[in-house]
Motif scaffolding. Structure first.
Motif, PDB file in Angstrom:
ATOM      1  N   PRO A  88       0.657  -1.208  -0.280  1.00  0.00           N
ATOM      2  CA  PRO A  88       0.152   0.015   0.104  1.00  0.00           C
ATOM      3  C   PRO A  88       0.814   1.135   0.246  1.00  0.00           C
ATOM      4  N   LEU A  89       0.462   2.439  -1.187  1.00  0.00           N
ATOM      5  CA  LEU A  89       1.142   3.666  -1.128  1.00  0.00           C
ATOM      6  C   LEU A  89       0.049   4.514  -0.548  1.00  0.00           C
ATOM      7  N   PRO A  90       0.881   5.869  -0.604  1.00  0.00           N
ATOM      8  CA  PRO A  90      -0.399   6.537  -0.699  1.00  0.00           C
ATOM      9  C   PRO A  90      -0.338   7.506  -2.180  1.00  0.00           C
ATOM     10  N   GLY A  91      -1.719   7.978  -3.104  1.00  0.00           N
ATOM     11  CA  GLY A  91      -1.802   8.642  -3.653  1.00  0.00           C
ATOM     12  C   GLY A  91      -0.551   9.316  -4.383  1.00  0.00           C
ATOM     13  N   ALA A  92      -0.219  10.578  -3.539  1.00  0.00           N
ATOM     14  CA  ALA A  92       0.910  10.960  -3.738  1.00  0.00           C
ATOM     15  C   ALA A  92       2.105  10.521  -3.850  1.00  0.00           C
ATOM     16  N   GLU A  93       2.474   9.288  -3.002  1.00  0.00           N
ATOM     17  CA  GLU A  93       4.054   8.361  -3.679  1.00  0.00           C
ATOM     18  C   GLU A  93       3.828   8.035  -4.980  1.00  0.00           C
ATOM     19  N   VAL A  94       2.678   6.629  -4.579  1.00  0.00           N
ATOM     20  CA  VAL A  94       2.630   6.417  -6.239  1.00  0.00           C
ATOM     21  C   VAL A  94       2.542   7.656  -7.608  1.00  0.00           C
ATOM     22  N   SER A  95       2.535   8.878  -7.808  1.00  0.00           N
ATOM     23  CA  SER A  95       2.935   9.449  -8.309  1.00  0.00           C
ATOM     24  C   SER A  95       4.650   9.540  -8.490  1.00  0.00           C
ATOM     25  N   ALA A  96       4.953  10.216  -7.600  1.00  0.00           N
ATOM     26  CA  ALA A  96       6.600  10.678  -7.602  1.00  0.00           C
ATOM     27  C   ALA A  96       7.461   9.259  -7.790  1.00  0.00           C
ATOM     28  N   ALA A 110      10.799   4.926 -10.312  1.00  0.00           N
ATOM     29  CA  ALA A 110      11.609   4.218  -9.217  1.00  0.00           C
ATOM     30  C   ALA A 110      10.398   2.087  -9.468  1.00  0.00           C
ATOM     31  N   CYS A 111       8.822   2.355 -10.335  1.00  0.00           N
ATOM     32  CA  CYS A 111       8.669   1.768  -9.370  1.00  0.00           C
ATOM     33  C   CYS A 111       7.724   1.067 -11.363  1.00  0.00           C
ATOM     34  N   PRO A 112       7.336   0.349 -11.671  1.00  0.00           N
ATOM     35  CA  PRO A 112       6.806  -0.308 -12.778  1.00  0.00           C
ATOM     36  C   PRO A 112       5.505  -0.123 -12.728  1.00  0.00           C
ATOM     37  N   TYR A 113       4.852  -1.212 -11.513  1.00  0.00           N
ATOM     38  CA  TYR A 113       3.762  -0.820 -10.595  1.00  0.00           C
ATOM     39  C   TYR A 113       3.303   0.775 -10.532  1.00  0.00           C
ATOM     40  N   CYS A 114       3.802   1.258 -10.384  1.00  0.00           N
ATOM     41  CA  CYS A 114       3.550   2.588  -9.924  1.00  0.00           C
ATOM     42  C   CYS A 114       3.272   3.129 -11.392  1.00  0.00           C
ATOM     43  N   ALA A 115       4.303   3.158 -12.469  1.00  0.00           N
ATOM     44  CA  ALA A 115       4.152   4.110 -13.548  1.00  0.00           C
ATOM     45  C   ALA A 115       2.895   3.396 -14.515  1.00  0.00           C
ATOM     46  N   GLU A 116       2.573   2.119 -14.734  1.00  0.00           N
ATOM     47  CA  GLU A 116       1.706   1.851 -14.957  1.00  0.00           C
ATOM     48  C   GLU A 116      -0.265   2.156 -14.331  1.00  0.00           C
ATOM     49  N   ALA A 117       0.317   2.766 -12.494  1.00  0.00           N
ATOM     50  CA  ALA A 117      -1.168   2.818 -12.761  1.00  0.00           C
ATOM     51  C   ALA A 117      -1.691   4.457 -12.640  1.00  0.00           C
ATOM     52  N   LEU A 118       0.052   5.020 -12.171  1.00  0.00           N
ATOM     53  CA  LEU A 118      -0.745   6.762 -13.603  1.00  0.00           C
ATOM     54  C   LEU A 118      -0.714   6.939 -14.757  1.00  0.00           C
ATOM     55  N   HIS A 119      -0.771   6.255 -15.725  1.00  0.00           N
ATOM     56  CA  HIS A 119      -0.206   5.749 -17.253  1.00  0.00           C
ATOM     57  C   HIS A 119      -2.331   5.492 -17.292  1.00  0.00           C
ATOM     58  N   ALA A 154      -5.343   8.084 -18.897  1.00  0.00           N
ATOM     59  CA  ALA A 154      -5.901   7.792 -19.628  1.00  0.00           C
ATOM     60  C   ALA A 154      -7.416   7.818 -19.695  1.00  0.00           C
ATOM     61  N   MET A 155      -7.868   7.081 -18.286  1.00  0.00           N
ATOM     62  CA  MET A 155      -9.000   6.842 -17.963  1.00  0.00           C
ATOM     63  C   MET A 155      -9.797   8.396 -18.033  1.00  0.00           C
ATOM     64  N   LEU A 156      -8.804   9.702 -17.305  1.00  0.00           N
ATOM     65  CA  LEU A 156      -8.995  10.344 -16.964  1.00  0.00           C
ATOM     66  C   LEU A 156      -9.699  11.818 -18.288  1.00  0.00           C
ATOM     67  N   GLY A 157      -9.033  10.867 -19.430  1.00  0.00           N
ATOM     68  CA  GLY A 157      -8.972  11.433 -20.762  1.00  0.00           C
ATOM     69  C   GLY A 157     -10.318  10.729 -21.448  1.00  0.00           C
ATOM     70  N   THR A 158     -10.942   9.852 -20.927  1.00  0.00           N
ATOM     71  CA  THR A 158     -11.936   9.158 -21.957  1.00  0.00           C
ATOM     72  C   THR A 158     -12.683   9.746 -20.784  1.00  0.00           C
ATOM     73  N   SER A 217       1.435  12.280 -21.547  1.00  0.00           N
ATOM     74  CA  SER A 217       0.323  10.943 -20.838  1.00  0.00           C
ATOM     75  C   SER A 217      -0.402  10.271 -21.555  1.00  0.00           C
ATOM     76  N   ALA A 218      -1.271   9.767 -21.817  1.00  0.00           N
ATOM     77  CA  ALA A 218      -2.487   9.226 -22.735  1.00  0.00           C
ATOM     78  C   ALA A 218      -3.376  10.342 -22.352  1.00  0.00           C
ATOM     79  N   PHE A 219      -3.210  11.085 -21.790  1.00  0.00           N
ATOM     80  CA  PHE A 219      -4.790  11.358 -21.578  1.00  0.00           C
ATOM     81  C   PHE A 219      -5.362  12.016 -22.681  1.00  0.00           C
ATOM     82  N   ARG A 220      -4.211  13.411 -23.393  1.00  0.00           N
ATOM     83  CA  ARG A 220      -5.099  13.830 -24.925  1.00  0.00           C
ATOM     84  C   ARG A 220      -5.404  12.846 -26.028  1.00  0.00           C
ATOM     85  N   ARG A 221      -5.306  11.966 -26.133  1.00  0.00           N
ATOM     86  CA  ARG A 221      -4.605  11.049 -26.944  1.00  0.00           C
ATOM     87  C   ARG A 221      -6.048  10.559 -27.002  1.00  0.00           C
TER      88      ARG A 221
END
Length: 344
Positions: A228-236, A242-251, A255-259, A291-295
């Motif tokens: 478990p990590l707080p959202g701010a730590e996931v972003s950082a 530093a963390c591929p799982y955090c990178a995928e989560a933020l990706h 992307a979902m925010l774009g939709t 990010s994928a937001f605009r796409r």
């Protein structure tokens, strides 16, 4: 309680008592207060943690005590909650209070409460060019609706609808619409949320707590133990690599925010542009722009061209909602709930 005092240079800009208006932007984590003058300019801004106080009255008294000024007679507060009457029970914070009781305890003649994103929406026409950063192309058209969305402690949604040469602010709870998947991976992530929470709203994923849970979901689907990590730590960790799982989560978050943002633009016909506020997106800087937001915002099949013509902006000033709260006091269109001296 150790809380930082407001900047003294800012405090000296406090207007004369007769012109002063107390304004606030109360979220699930922080409450921001300021003093507006008769023209709607806001100074003496202080940010306080909501968790340090039992309710808004205590936070406001602490704020005024830091300024050593009496409470103005008129106030307007944006609050991260539906405002449907006198009783306010916050969605993402335990504060519950009566608007009129708060007015009387502070000695106010007039108190206006409105949704925090309604207040932020009212600030959009007041933003200077340097207070918004474009993401992608498109050009805003005058006389059309403007959309507003922003992840923070929750997911705020509002906008301005063109009417008679002016704009009417929306009082929306659009953050609680059901979140849809765009591909099989997102469907698996959303199914993880469904198994843990039942209904999966956009806010359930696209918020600070949602980003933390999204990281949990990515790790679970990869067969990894929970971390478990707080959202701010996931972003950082995502932005540092530093963390591929955090990178995928933020990706997936971007992307979902774009939709969801595109859904808002289509629903409102927001050819006047869509603005992104809240506490998360402005902190992502260049990561969000790449990010994928605009796409994903433009990825709507037959309406991709329509969306490509709509500009999206990140709000780049942290206290715009205070200006919007001040503007609400002068707005002839009824927004939120008003408690006033002598009202029944």
């Amino acid at each position: 309680m150790q809380l930082s005092p407001p900047n003294l240079d800012t405090v000296r800009q406090t207007p004369p008592a007769a012109q002063a208006r107390l304004v606030g932007d109360i979220g699930g984590t922080h409450a921001r207060f300021g003093i507006a003058d008769g023209a709607g300019a806001v100074g003496a801004i202080l940010v306080l943690p909501c968790s340090a106080f039992d309710g808004p009255a205590g936070a406001i008294r602490h704020y005024l005590g830091q300024l050593s000024v009496p409470c103005p007679r008129t106030a307007a507060f944006g609050i991260a909650n539906p405002v449907t009457g006198d009783d306010v029970a916050m969605t993402n914070h335990p504060w519950r209070f009566s608007a009129d009781a708060l007015r009387r305890s502070l000695g106010l003649e007039r108190l206006l409460l409105l949704n925090d994103f309604t207040a932020l929406a009212l600030s959009l026409p007041l933003l200077r060019p340097e207070e918004r950063h474009p993401v992608g192309g498109g050009s805003a058209l005058d006389g059309h609706a403007i959309g507003l969305i922003g992840p923070g402690t929750g997911l705020g949604v509002s906008g301005l609808v063109a009417a008679g040469g002016d704009h009417v602010p929306l009082q929306s709870e659009g953050g609680h619409v059901t979140l849809a998947a765009r591909d099989h991976r997102e469907a698996a992530l959303i199914d993880w949320f469904r198994r843990h929470h039942g209904h999966v709203s956009a806010e359930r994923v696209l918020s600070g707590p949602g980003l933390a849970s999204l990281h949990d979901a990515v790790r679970a689907l990869a067969g990894q133990r929970a971390m478990p990590l707080p959202g701010a730590e996931v972003s950082a960790r995502a932005m540092s690599g530093a963390c591929p799982y955090c990178a995928e989560a933020l990706h997936h978050f971007c992307a979902m925010l774009g939709t969801v943002t595109a859904d808002l633009a289509l629903t409102l016909g927001a050819r006047g542009g869509v603005y992104l506020g809240g506490g998360i997106i402005p902190q992502l800087g260049g990561f969000f722009a790449r990010s994928a937001f605009r796409r994903r915002f433009e990825d709507k099949g037959r309406f991709s061209g329509y969306l490509a013509s709509i500009p999206t902006f990140v709000i780049a000033t942290p206290y715009a909602a205070l200006r919007g709260a001040a503007a609400a006091l002068a707005n002839p269109i009824r927004v939120g709930h008003e408690a006033a001296e002598g009202a029944q």
